[in-house]
Write a protein that holds these residues in place. Structure first.
Motif, PDB file in Angstrom:
ATOM      1  N   ALA A 211      16.149  24.210 172.533  1.00  0.00           N
ATOM      2  CA  ALA A 211      15.938  25.118 173.428  1.00  0.00           C
ATOM      3  C   ALA A 211      14.472  24.760 174.081  1.00  0.00           C
ATOM      4  CB  ALA A 211      15.888  26.658 172.747  1.00  0.00           C
ATOM      5  N   SER A 212      14.679  25.447 175.267  1.00  0.00           N
ATOM      6  CA  SER A 212      13.431  25.233 176.312  1.00  0.00           C
ATOM      7  C   SER A 212      13.123  26.352 176.875  1.00  0.00           C
ATOM      8  CB  SER A 212      13.195  23.724 177.009  1.00  0.00           C
ATOM      9  OG  SER A 212      14.342  23.999 177.964  1.00  0.00           O
ATOM     10  N   GLY A 213      11.938  26.523 177.578  1.00  0.00           N
ATOM     11  CA  GLY A 213      11.662  27.825 177.949  1.00  0.00           C
ATOM     12  C   GLY A 213      10.937  28.917 177.397  1.00  0.00           C
ATOM     13  N   ARG A 214      11.648  29.058 176.321  1.00  0.00           N
ATOM     14  CA  ARG A 214      11.376  30.192 175.445  1.00  0.00           C
ATOM     15  C   ARG A 214      11.491  29.823 174.031  1.00  0.00           C
ATOM     16  NH1 ARG A 214      11.839  35.396 177.947  1.00  0.00           N
ATOM     17  NH2 ARG A 214      11.028  35.125 180.043  1.00  0.00           N
ATOM     18  N   ALA A 215      10.900  30.365 173.246  1.00  0.00           N
ATOM     19  CA  ALA A 215      10.927  30.216 171.606  1.00  0.00           C
ATOM     20  C   ALA A 215      12.299  30.594 170.994  1.00  0.00           C
ATOM     21  CB  ALA A 215       9.834  30.767 170.875  1.00  0.00           C
ATOM     22  N   LEU A 216      12.616  29.623 170.090  1.00  0.00           N
ATOM     23  CA  LEU A 216      14.308  29.698 169.664  1.00  0.00           C
ATOM     24  C   LEU A 216      14.216  31.132 168.808  1.00  0.00           C
ATOM     25  CD1 LEU A 216      16.739  27.949 169.513  1.00  0.00           C
ATOM     26  CD2 LEU A 216      16.021  27.435 167.199  1.00  0.00           C
ATOM     27  N   ASN A 217      13.094  31.637 168.384  1.00  0.00           N
ATOM     28  CA  ASN A 217      13.020  32.760 167.463  1.00  0.00           C
ATOM     29  C   ASN A 217      13.211  34.265 168.233  1.00  0.00           C
ATOM     30  OD1 ASN A 217      10.279  32.796 168.111  1.00  0.00           O
ATOM     31  ND2 ASN A 217       9.507  31.999 166.138  1.00  0.00           N
TER      32      ASN A 217
ATOM     33  N   GLY B 207      26.983  32.205 163.611  1.00  0.00           N
ATOM     34  CA  GLY B 207      25.450  32.071 164.178  1.00  0.00           C
ATOM     35  C   GLY B 207      24.609  32.380 163.192  1.00  0.00           C
ATOM     36  N   ILE B 208      23.092  32.597 163.564  1.00  0.00           N
ATOM     37  CA  ILE B 208      21.972  32.805 162.692  1.00  0.00           C
ATOM     38  C   ILE B 208      21.150  33.985 163.647  1.00  0.00           C
ATOM     39  CG2 ILE B 208      20.971  30.964 163.981  1.00  0.00           C
ATOM     40  CD1 ILE B 208      19.700  30.234 161.248  1.00  0.00           C
ATOM     41  N   THR B 209      20.836  34.817 162.846  1.00  0.00           N
ATOM     42  CA  THR B 209      19.813  35.745 163.306  1.00  0.00           C
ATOM     43  C   THR B 209      18.609  35.191 163.707  1.00  0.00           C
ATOM     44  OG1 THR B 209      18.949  36.164 161.071  1.00  0.00           O
ATOM     45  CG2 THR B 209      20.727  37.600 161.986  1.00  0.00           C
ATOM     46  N   TRP B 210      17.658  36.117 164.657  1.00  0.00           N
ATOM     47  CA  TRP B 210      16.679  35.177 165.125  1.00  0.00           C
ATOM     48  C   TRP B 210      15.569  35.242 164.091  1.00  0.00           C
ATOM     49  CZ3 TRP B 210      14.049  39.369 168.821  1.00  0.00           C
ATOM     50  CH2 TRP B 210      13.610  40.567 168.298  1.00  0.00           C
TER      51      TRP B 210
ATOM     52  N   ALA C 271      16.005  33.656 161.384  1.00  0.00           N
ATOM     53  CA  ALA C 271      16.592  32.744 160.594  1.00  0.00           C
ATOM     54  C   ALA C 271      16.952  32.886 159.095  1.00  0.00           C
ATOM     55  CB  ALA C 271      15.936  31.493 160.760  1.00  0.00           C
ATOM     56  N   THR C 272      17.099  34.365 158.902  1.00  0.00           N
ATOM     57  CA  THR C 272      17.422  34.688 157.508  1.00  0.00           C
ATOM     58  C   THR C 272      18.832  34.889 156.961  1.00  0.00           C
ATOM     59  OG1 THR C 272      17.001  36.896 158.205  1.00  0.00           O
ATOM     60  CG2 THR C 272      14.806  35.959 157.282  1.00  0.00           C
ATOM     61  N   SER C 273      19.349  35.028 158.018  1.00  0.00           N
ATOM     62  CA  SER C 273      20.980  35.270 157.799  1.00  0.00           C
ATOM     63  C   SER C 273      21.970  34.426 158.770  1.00  0.00           C
ATOM     64  CB  SER C 273      21.290  36.743 158.184  1.00  0.00           C
ATOM     65  OG  SER C 273      22.553  37.106 158.060  1.00  0.00           O
ATOM     66  N   THR C 274      23.096  33.818 157.974  1.00  0.00           N
ATOM     67  CA  THR C 274      23.932  33.191 158.912  1.00  0.00           C
ATOM     68  C   THR C 274      25.268  33.569 158.630  1.00  0.00           C
ATOM     69  OG1 THR C 274      24.174  31.414 157.030  1.00  0.00           O
ATOM     70  CG2 THR C 274      22.741  30.924 158.923  1.00  0.00           C
ATOM     71  N   TYR C 275      26.228  33.487 159.486  1.00  0.00           N
ATOM     72  CA  TYR C 275      27.621  34.175 159.209  1.00  0.00           C
ATOM     73  C   TYR C 275      28.545  33.169 160.047  1.00  0.00           C
ATOM     74  CZ  TYR C 275      25.251  35.947 163.479  1.00  0.00           C
ATOM     75  OH  TYR C 275      24.363  35.984 164.567  1.00  0.00           O
ATOM     76  N   TYR C 276      29.887  33.019 159.551  1.00  0.00           N
ATOM     77  CA  TYR C 276      30.681  32.067 160.046  1.00  0.00           C
ATOM     78  C   TYR C 276      32.230  32.354 160.192  1.00  0.00           C
ATOM     79  CZ  TYR C 276      27.109  28.820 158.165  1.00  0.00           C
ATOM     80  OH  TYR C 276      25.981  28.423 158.078  1.00  0.00           O
ATOM     81  N   ALA C 277      32.890  31.868 161.191  1.00  0.00           N
ATOM     82  CA  ALA C 277      34.420  32.361 161.126  1.00  0.00           C
ATOM     83  C   ALA C 277      35.053  31.731 160.014  1.00  0.00           C
ATOM     84  CB  ALA C 277      34.875  31.898 162.455  1.00  0.00           C
ATOM     85  N   ASP C 278      36.138  32.358 159.488  1.00  0.00           N
ATOM     86  CA  ASP C 278      37.031  31.911 158.588  1.00  0.00           C
ATOM     87  C   ASP C 278      37.390  30.218 158.588  1.00  0.00           C
ATOM     88  OD1 ASP C 278      38.523  34.855 158.043  1.00  0.00           O
ATOM     89  OD2 ASP C 278      36.538  34.111 157.293  1.00  0.00           O
ATOM     90  N   SER C 279      37.447  30.046 159.892  1.00  0.00           N
ATOM     91  CA  SER C 279      38.031  28.578 160.221  1.00  0.00           C
ATOM     92  C   SER C 279      37.183  27.514 159.641  1.00  0.00           C
ATOM     93  CB  SER C 279      38.477  28.546 161.664  1.00  0.00           C
ATOM     94  OG  SER C 279      37.301  28.753 162.661  1.00  0.00           O
ATOM     95  N   VAL C 280      35.828  27.956 159.900  1.00  0.00           N
ATOM     96  CA  VAL C 280      34.916  26.836 159.278  1.00  0.00           C
ATOM     97  C   VAL C 280      34.232  27.210 158.245  1.00  0.00           C
ATOM     98  CG1 VAL C 280      34.903  26.164 161.822  1.00  0.00           C
ATOM     99  CG2 VAL C 280      33.072  27.688 160.897  1.00  0.00           C
ATOM    100  N   LYS C 281      34.053  28.229 157.619  1.00  0.00           N
ATOM    101  CA  LYS C 281      33.363  28.815 156.475  1.00  0.00           C
ATOM    102  C   LYS C 281      33.541  27.628 155.450  1.00  0.00           C
ATOM    103  CE  LYS C 281      33.310  33.018 156.139  1.00  0.00           C
ATOM    104  NZ  LYS C 281      33.630  34.523 155.967  1.00  0.00           N
ATOM    105  N   GLY C 282      32.586  27.402 154.819  1.00  0.00           N
ATOM    106  CA  GLY C 282      32.498  26.422 153.796  1.00  0.00           C
ATOM    107  C   GLY C 282      32.389  24.789 154.115  1.00  0.00           C
TER     108      GLY C 282
ATOM    109  N   GLY D  58      17.786  39.467 171.175  1.00  0.00           N
ATOM    110  CA  GLY D  58      17.804  40.352 170.332  1.00  0.00           C
ATOM    111  C   GLY D  58      17.932  39.853 169.039  1.00  0.00           C
ATOM    112  N   PRO D  59      17.831  40.595 167.722  1.00  0.00           N
ATOM    113  CA  PRO D  59      17.659  39.926 166.461  1.00  0.00           C
ATOM    114  C   PRO D  59      19.052  39.704 165.999  1.00  0.00           C
ATOM    115  CG  PRO D  59      17.706  42.284 166.223  1.00  0.00           C
ATOM    116  CD  PRO D  59      17.576  41.945 167.690  1.00  0.00           C
ATOM    117  N   GLY D  60      20.181  39.900 166.749  1.00  0.00           N
ATOM    118  CA  GLY D  60      21.409  39.590 166.146  1.00  0.00           C
ATOM    119  C   GLY D  60      21.771  40.301 164.618  1.00  0.00           C
ATOM    120  N   PRO D  61      22.856  40.152 163.972  1.00  0.00           N
ATOM    121  CA  PRO D  61      23.692  39.382 164.139  1.00  0.00           C
ATOM    122  C   PRO D  61      24.652  39.671 165.398  1.00  0.00           C
ATOM    123  CG  PRO D  61      24.527  40.452 162.038  1.00  0.00           C
ATOM    124  CD  PRO D  61      23.193  40.913 162.534  1.00  0.00           C
ATOM    125  N   TYR D  62      25.295  38.670 165.667  1.00  0.00           N
ATOM    126  CA  TYR D  62      26.375  38.885 167.174  1.00  0.00           C
ATOM    127  C   TYR D  62      27.397  38.000 166.673  1.00  0.00           C
ATOM    128  CZ  TYR D  62      22.218  40.294 169.403  1.00  0.00           C
ATOM    129  OH  TYR D  62      20.929  40.854 170.036  1.00  0.00           O
TER     130      TYR D  62
END
Length: 124
Positions: free
Chosen positions: A24-30, A50-53, A55-66, A101-105
């Motif tokens: 990422a450039s132009g703005r901070a990732l967090n 995705g990951i929240t801003w 970076a304390t929480s991640t979440y995944y679609a069932d197709s790729v989880k694990g 924003g913070p997410g999650p999305y």
């Protein structure tokens, strides 16, 4: 606004691994919740996770989880997608995205900024 550039795609055999990066450039990732999506040939865009801003929480679609893991390095302003146990059906163009924003999305429509994509091909 933030600009995103993906890299790390390529050709890999089934069962192999790849790590995608998104700088990422132009703005901070967090300042953003970040996510990964893909679009396979002839298919609609699929949200992978995705990951929240903070970076304390991640979440995944069932197709790729694990199999896929999302992480970020704020010092490098970089988002990662570690992909293990790859399958031929993982063949697609992969995109990182940023949402204000913070997410999650959980939907790709919630992300307003997108990279140009990197291609992943998995051979059987």
């Amino acid at each position: 606004q933030v600009q995103l550039v993906e890299s790390g795609g390529g050709l890999v055999q089934a069962g192999g691994s790849l790590r995608l990066s998104c700088v990422a450039s132009g703005r901070a990732l967090n300042m953003y919740a970040m996510g990964w999506c893909r679009r396979a040939p002839g298919k609609e865009r699929e949200f992978l996770g995705g990951i929240t801003w903070s970076a304390t929480s991640t979440y995944y679609a069932d197709s790729v989880k694990g199999r896929f893991t999302i992480s970020s390095d704020n010092a490098k302003n970089t988002l990662y997608l570690q992909m293990d146990s790859l399958k031929p059906e993982d063949t697609a163009d992969y995109y990182c995205a940023a949402g204000q924003g913070p997410g999650p999305y959980y939907r790709s429509s919630q992300y307003g900024y997108w990279g140009q994509g990197t291609q992943v091909s998995v051979s059987s």
